[in-house]
Design an enzyme around this catalytic site. Structure first.
Site, PDB file in Angstrom:
ATOM      1  N   ASP A 456       0.853  -1.194   0.000  1.00 27.75           N
ATOM      2  CA  ASP A 456       0.000   0.000   0.000  1.00 27.75           C
ATOM      3  C   ASP A 456       0.891   1.247   0.000  1.00 27.75           C
ATOM      4  O   ASP A 456       2.104   1.172   0.249  1.00 27.75           O
ATOM      5  CB  ASP A 456      -0.889  -0.035   1.245  1.00 27.75           C
ATOM      6  CG  ASP A 456      -2.078   0.906   1.157  1.00 27.75           C
ATOM      7  OD1 ASP A 456      -2.373   1.387   0.053  1.00 27.75           O
ATOM      8  OD2 ASP A 456      -2.713   1.154   2.194  1.00 27.75           O
ATOM      9  N   GLU A 459       2.895   4.947  -4.102  1.00 24.78           N
ATOM     10  CA  GLU A 459       2.939   5.843  -5.259  1.00 24.78           C
ATOM     11  C   GLU A 459       4.290   6.582  -5.403  1.00 24.78           C
ATOM     12  O   GLU A 459       4.572   6.960  -6.548  1.00 24.78           O
ATOM     13  CB  GLU A 459       1.791   6.857  -5.182  1.00 24.78           C
ATOM     14  CG  GLU A 459       0.406   6.262  -5.350  1.00 24.78           C
ATOM     15  CD  GLU A 459      -0.034   5.433  -4.165  1.00 24.78           C
ATOM     16  OE1 GLU A 459      -0.742   4.439  -4.357  1.00 24.78           O
ATOM     17  OE2 GLU A 459       0.340   5.778  -3.035  1.00 24.78           O
ATOM     18  N   ASP A 578      -8.889   2.744  -2.705  1.00 21.67           N
ATOM     19  CA  ASP A 578      -9.829   3.143  -1.657  1.00 21.67           C
ATOM     20  C   ASP A 578     -11.111   3.673  -2.289  1.00 21.67           C
ATOM     21  O   ASP A 578     -11.314   4.887  -2.427  1.00 21.67           O
ATOM     22  CB  ASP A 578      -9.196   4.205  -0.768  1.00 21.67           C
ATOM     23  CG  ASP A 578      -7.951   3.689  -0.053  1.00 21.67           C
ATOM     24  OD1 ASP A 578      -7.796   2.460   0.033  1.00 21.67           O
ATOM     25  OD2 ASP A 578      -7.141   4.509   0.393  1.00 21.67           O
TER      26      ASP A 578
END
Length: 938
Positions: A456, A459, A578
């Site tokens: 997670d 990025e 999400d």
């Protein structure tokens, strides 16, 4: 004096041209001209030197000299590469996407075989390999432009030549600056384009004219629409009249805007790197994805257990909650394949740690041991930020090996702030990174024997942003996800990397590219900047994780990554991030899944029932229906919302139990689709136009999807609806749950209003299919040991032209014949590839034919030993659309044994208790009426 005057005039003209830049950023660039051409030494294309005609100071000075390599490659692919003629520029490393780089191409000296005119040039004497290539490259000389043409019909697929000045469809000639690259292509009217991800688009899967698509990996909830999300895919699929398709990949990791002007052009505006275009000939959508994944990497094999149902939540505060959740699922007899642990288990949100009070090691180990004893799995989360803490061994070992990103100013390691507080960010391109990462994963595996990893925030996310941030170690963050550092992001102090000349449309509002991520000035070990590598960061972490797990476990890894790039599917699964617990989010999830498959990441799913916001019973009931047919099926929710496990509502429990019962029965079908994906890139979940490209009605459908080529899923996606408006392409479609119900689309596709009560989803089987199934069980391990059943649906011979020649054994004779095909792939679930290898895998091809009342079903087995060793058998064969009971059944030339049972109803004929060894080739023949009299109804 004359030189000075000439220079003055040049500056005046440059200023005049630049002053003409409009609000739509038309640079009025004159582009480049070709001044030298050489044929490549292997005869596969040309190398050319391009010289700037005139430039413009907007967005910086133009590069004077460019080098072009244009060549024909195998597999229906053309490659056009344009870069600085004298200085290297950032390109995606071979370690991430292995490929034949143009820097290694030898250039010949002679131009004798190249025809040149003032307007265009091409190879005069094409080799057979080039002349038989499905695509053709054509260039213009002054100004330089190029076009890609389909050789079979002359159709122009990509054309960078601007129209005459004053045309309403005009665009700039090619622009190439250090931090701004622009190139456009003409499009036919009413074009149909797909791709350019990742984003959640209310418009659906098809790209919308008049929109600009921004590609930049962004840490933002996917419930936000029309914003760049976690992954970057600069890939376009272009559908043309008649159902032909081609693909365009710009292999560039820098941020970009892609403007899709209404009906006439597509413009790429990129803030760095090079033009590295690949064109894929198709001509079908499936062929395009095959050619594309052959370049960027075939989808990775997934472990069988990954196809089960997964339960997760951010907010399971301690190990006791995990135990309670699993006990409640067991009490309702619902199959949970794995339970996942979010950052709740960590000690101070440090990777590779357990909270001593909430997740004590011995209790966690005992819990995981119990899971494994029941053939269930445990998946844990990892975030990339490594807390700066001298008492944290992972941190100090990484520092000793120098594997963290550096400040661009050269004064130490870059500091970010994420869940643990102040952190360093690993540099996964560093030569030492894989050894360090493997060591950390291996040590944690000794603490908790996890089965898969979930990446997670990669990025990479950062609660602060900009290159001028500093922190006080004594400061304690009172609100974890709010920046506690001091950041000076005034435009006067920002570098050209954090504040480039051209601003892409970040957050759909031109927000800075450094927002909520690592500073663009941060550097890798070799001086490469995050400015260039930002969009591949998640890919570098996932690849390192995949390779580390493969080394540690000696088994097929499972890695789920939030941030991806083209080629990520070769080592990662993906989820859509999400999302929100809304009806629109559920609807958008289908287009997101279909896009992910198009991008080469077919193992994908959306959080069932939604992650953000409070879900509700009706939404969760409907979402469990469609989620049961996602390639990756997981329920996951946020700590700030209430729980949403399947067992919380009786209606959801009953509905989910039914649909997941069917999912588990279809596991061999799903697993075989993963095999297809690994072999050819074929998506598991496919848009209808992938199978019916000639039917233009399918080109805009993204509220239904196909699983493989055989199963059509048509969910209810709106609140309060008890029917669904669904499209059925030409053919006969049988309801999977009630085979007495069928849809006939005899001459062409039809729209149908179908009843869909609250506990029902419409799922249909396509004619011509053989669907392999096994019995339901509470785990995938148990299910894959059960007997097989085959569901056979015949189709007319006209639908099987491709099966009437080698290598298939079906011989099509006469229009009265009908056929069905299918296949089964099974393996030991350990080998890192899905190859048909001796004693580790078996492949069973299934073929059925019918002539009047005479039926034949046969198998062709490749590498039978594995299937035989597993003792797997085919117990039942069910044939849809047959009304009469067979009067004779023969197995391999002999009458079937007395224990074989035959039953028939109004729509289904079933032969059971066959117990045919799956690993042995068989021929099953039966007749429904003597003397060839027909008893078939279809």
């Amino acid at each position: 004096m004359l030189k000075v005057m000439a220079l003055g005039w040049a500056l005046f003209l440059l200023t005049l041209v630049c002053s003409m830049v409009s609000a739509t950023e038309d640079l009025n660039s004159a582009g480049y001209r070709v001044i030298e051409i050489n044929e490549l030494a292997d005869g596969s294309g040309i190398a050319a030197h391009l010289k700037l005609i005139s430039g413009c100071a907007t967005y910086g000075p133009d590069l004077e000299d460019l080098r072009l390599i244009a060549r024909y490659e195998e597999g229906g692919r053309v490659h056009v590469h344009i870069t600085d003629a004298f200085r290297p520029r950032w390109e995606i490393p071979d370690s991430l996407i292995p490929r034949d780089r143009v820097q290694h191409v030898s250039v010949g000296q002679s131009t004798a075989s190249i025809q040149v005119s003032e307007s265009s040039f091409t190879l005069a004497h094409e080799s057979y390999a080039i002349s038989s290539h499905p695509l053709k490259i054509i260039w213009t000389k002054d100004p330089f432009s190029f076009a890609i043409i389909r050789r079979s019909n002359g159709e122009i697929l990509f054309n960078t030549l601007p129209e005459a000045e004053g045309s309403p469809h005009a665009f700039n000639s090619m622009v190439f600056k250090d931090q701004y690259l622009e190139i456009s292509t003409r499009l036919p009217q009413n074009s149909y384009l797909y791709g350019l991800g990742e984003s959640t688009s209310p418009d659906g899967m098809r790209l919308s004219q008049g929109r600009t698509y921004t590609l930049w990996a962004t840490d933002i909830g996917s419930w936000n629409v029309d914003m760049p999300l976690y992954s970057m895919y600069p890939f376009v699929l272009d559908m043309r009249k008649g159902g032909t398709a081609h693909g365009v990949l710009l292999l560039n990791s820098n941020g970009m805007d892609v403007e899709y002007k209404k009906g006439d052009s597509l413009t790429f505006r990129v803030i760095g790197g090079v033009f590295d275009f690949y064109f894929f000939a198709g001509p079908s959508p499936m062929a395009v994805v095959d050619q594309y994944t052959r370049l960027v990497g075939r989808p990775a094999p997934m472990p069988y257990w990954s196809l089960g149902f997964h339960q997760s939540r951010y907010g399971y505060k301690d190990i006791g909650e995990l135990e309670t959740v699993m006990a409640k699922y067991e009490a309702i007899n619902f199959p949970v394949e794995s339970i996942w642990s979010d950052i709740d288990h960590m000690d101070g949100y440090r990777d590779f740690t357990l909270h001593p009070d909430h997740y004590p090691e011995e209790r966690v180990r005992s819990f995981v041991k119990g899971l494994h004893e029941r053939d269930q799995k445990f998946v844990m989360i990892i975030d990339p930020g490594i807390k700066i803490d001298e008492n944290y061994a992972t941190f100090t070992r990484g520092r000793e090996l120098g594997v963290y990103l550096k400040n661009g100013t050269g004064d130490g390691y870059y500091i970010a702030q994420v869940w643990p507080g102040f952190t360093h960010i690993p540099d996964f391109l560093h030569p030492n990174a894989l050894d360090w990462w493997t060591k950390e994963l291996e040590e944690f595996q000794k603490t908790v024997p996890y089965d898969g990893l979930w990446l997670d925030m990669n990025e990479p996310a950062n609660f602060c942003g900009g290159s001028n941030c500093w922190y006080d170690p004594a400061v304690k963050c009172t609100i974890i996800d709010v920046c506690c550092m001091t950041c000076d992001n005034h435009p006067d102090v920002l570098t050209r990397w954090d504040n480039p000349p051209y601003a892409i449309n970040g957050y759909a509002n031109k927000l800075p590219i450094y927002k909520n991520t690592v500073a663009m000035t941060a550097e890798h070990y070799d001086g490469s900047r995050i400015y260039d590598t930002h969009n591949i960061y998640g890919m570098t972490e996932a690849l390192a994780t995949y390779n580390a797990l493969k080394k540690i476990s000696k088994k097929r890894p499972f890695v789920l990554s939030r941030s991806c790039f083209v080629g990520s599917g070769s080592h990662s699964a993906h989820w859509t991030g999400d999302n929100g617990a809304t009806w629109t989010d559920m609807k958008y999830s289908i287009a997101n899944l279909l896009n992910s498959g198009l991008f080469g990441v077919p193992m994908v799913g959306a959080d069932i029932c939604g992650f953000y916001f409070e879900t509700n019973e009706e939404l969760c009931q409907r979402w469990s229906q469609v989620g049961a047919f996602y390639p990756f099926a997981r329920s996951h929710s946020d700590i700030h919302t209430g729980p949403q496990e399947i067992y919380l509502w009786k209606s959801v429990t009953e509905t989910a139990s039914n649909v997941f019962n069917w999912r588990y029965r279809l596991l061999p079908f799903f697993y075989t689709l993963l095999y297809e994906a690994h072999q050819s890139g074929a998506p598991v979940a496919r848009p209808l136009f992938f199978e019916y490209p000639e039917d233009a009605e399918t080109w805009t459908i993204d509220t239904q999807f196909l699983l493989g080529s055989s199963i059509l899923v048509s969910p209810v996606l709106e609140r309060g609806e008890t029917s669904v408006h669904a499209y059925f392409p030409k053919g006969i479609w049988y309801n999977l749950f009630d085979t007495s119900k069928m849809i006939r689309a005899v001459d062409h596709g039809v729209w149908e209003h179908l009843p869909a009560p609250m506990d029902t989803i419409n799922v249909h089987i396509r004619q011509g299919s053989i669907i392999p199934m096994q019995d339901f069980a509470m785990t995938t391990t148990a299910a894959r040991k059960t007997p097989f059943s085959l569901l056979v649906v015949f189709a007319p011979a006209s639908d099987f032209a491709e099966f009437c020649a080698a290598p298939y054994s079906i011989v099509c004779q006469g229009s009265d014949r009908e056929y069905a095909t299918g296949h089964i792939f099974l393996d030991d679930d350990i080998q890192p590839t899905m190859d048909i290898t001796e004693r580790r895998a078996s492949h069973i091809k299934l073929e059925a034919s019918r002539t009047d009342g005479h039926y034949v079903l046969r198998s062709i087995v490749t590498q039978p030993d594995y299937a035989i060793d597993q003792g797997l058998v085919i117990k039942t064969v069910s044939v849809l659309g047959v009304q009469s009971q067979p009067f004779s059944v023969r197995v391999n030339g002999r009458l079937a044994a007395a224990h074989v049972k035959v039953t028939a109803s109004a729509s289904l004929m079933e032969i059971s208790e066959l117990n045919l060894p799956l690993g042995e080739e068989f021929e099953l023949i039966w007749n429904t009426m003597p003397n060839g009299s027909s008893s078939h109804s279809s």
